[in-house]
Scaffold this active site. Structure first.
Site, short mmCIF file in Angstrom:
data_model
loop_
_atom_site.label_atom_id
_atom_site.label_comp_id
_atom_site.label_asym_id
_atom_site.label_seq_id
_atom_site.Cartn_x
_atom_site.Cartn_y
_atom_site.Cartn_z
CG ASP A 109 -1.82 -1.19 1.31
OD1 ASP A 109 -2.04 -1.82 0.26
OD2 ASP A 109 -2.30 -1.50 2.41
CG LEU A 110 1.52 5.65 -2.09
CD1 LEU A 110 2.90 5.14 -2.44
CD2 LEU A 110 0.91 6.39 -3.26
CG HIS A 111 0.87 2.26 4.30
ND1 HIS A 111 0.81 1.03 4.89
CD2 HIS A 111 -0.41 2.57 3.95
CE1 HIS A 111 -0.45 0.61 4.93
NE2 HIS A 111 -1.20 1.52 4.35
CB ALA A 112 4.73 6.90 6.02
#
Lengths: 131, 114
Positions: free
Chosen positions: B39-42
């Site tokens: 997922d496009l997390h930090a």
């Protein structure tokens, strides 16, 4: 450089920002009072700025209230000892949310951007929604 | 970083475009799939921002009906993009082609990061 009333909060945010930004940026914490209790300390802030400064300047973010006031007074030269320790260094206090601003600033600094660009990236997070 | 040309050619030079001809910035686009499970997390978003900041071009990353500047960590997090979903990259500016290519590779490599 991250200033918080709490040692744990400042160190935790350094840890998080370091993981997001990678090893190219120096992150330092000044949390709590010199005894490790809650509070803010001009002395600890100066030490952290000096550790953080590799010659390109330092962006300072604080959590709120007296952490900001203490940093501000320090950077305005109100503290003679602090002023002499910081003489000749470029240090800017960013007006930004602590967590969001720190992450944005850290990533931007890690990319090699200028001090002004790092401050802008931190301050651009003001008003950002959580979802 | 390559210096950006700040003076677009004006009429008067031999062979130059006629005065008043609009100079459209080069635009480049790409579609790239976030690796499954990423997922496009930090942290991945931080890698994208760092890659985007190496270029002059302005890159927009879109996911569904949301779009963000690739230089904005919080903007990218706000896309809430899931692993396996498709991101649309659009770059405008002198080095947009190289920037879009670099971001495409950065996204493809996210799956092999720890």
């Amino acid at each position: 450089m991250l200033v918080s009333h709490s040692v744990g909060l400042a160190r935790g945010l350094v840890e998080l920002a370091a993981q997001v930004a990678g090893p190219e940026v120096t992150l330092e914490a000044a949390g709590g009072d010199p005894d490790g209790g809650l509070g803010t300390s001009a002395e600890l802030i100066v030490q952290a700025i000096v550790r953080a400064d590799a010659g390109h300047g330092v962006v300072v973010l604080g959590d709120l209230g007296s952490a900001i006031l203490t940093a501000r007074e320090l950077l305005e030269g109100d503290d003679a000892d602090g002023a002499s320790a910081l003489a000749g260094r470029r240090v800017v206090l960013a007006d930004a949310p602590f967590v969001e601003g720190a992450l944005a600033a850290a990533v931007t600094a890690a990319a090699g951007c200028s001090l002004d660009e790092v401050v802008r990236a931190a301050e651009a997070t003001r008003g950002a929604s959580k979802f | 970083m390559a210096p950006a040309s700040s003076d677009p050619p004006r009429g008067g030079e031999p062979g130059a475009a006629a005065p008043g001809t609009p100079l459209t910035p080069e635009a480049h686009e790409a579609k790239v799939t976030l690796p499954a499970g990423v997922d496009l997390h930090a942290r991945p978003a931080g890698l994208l921002v760092k890659a985007a900041l190496r270029y002059q071009a302005r890159i927009t990353v879109s996911s569904g009906d949301r779009a963000a500047d690739a230089r904005s960590l919080l903007g990218l997090l706000g896309l809430s993009a899931r692993g396996g979903s498709t991101l649309h990259l659009r770059g405008e500016g002198e080095d947009a082609g190289a920037a879009v290519e670099a971001l495409t590779q950065t996204i493809a490599r996210l799956g092999s990061q720890d």
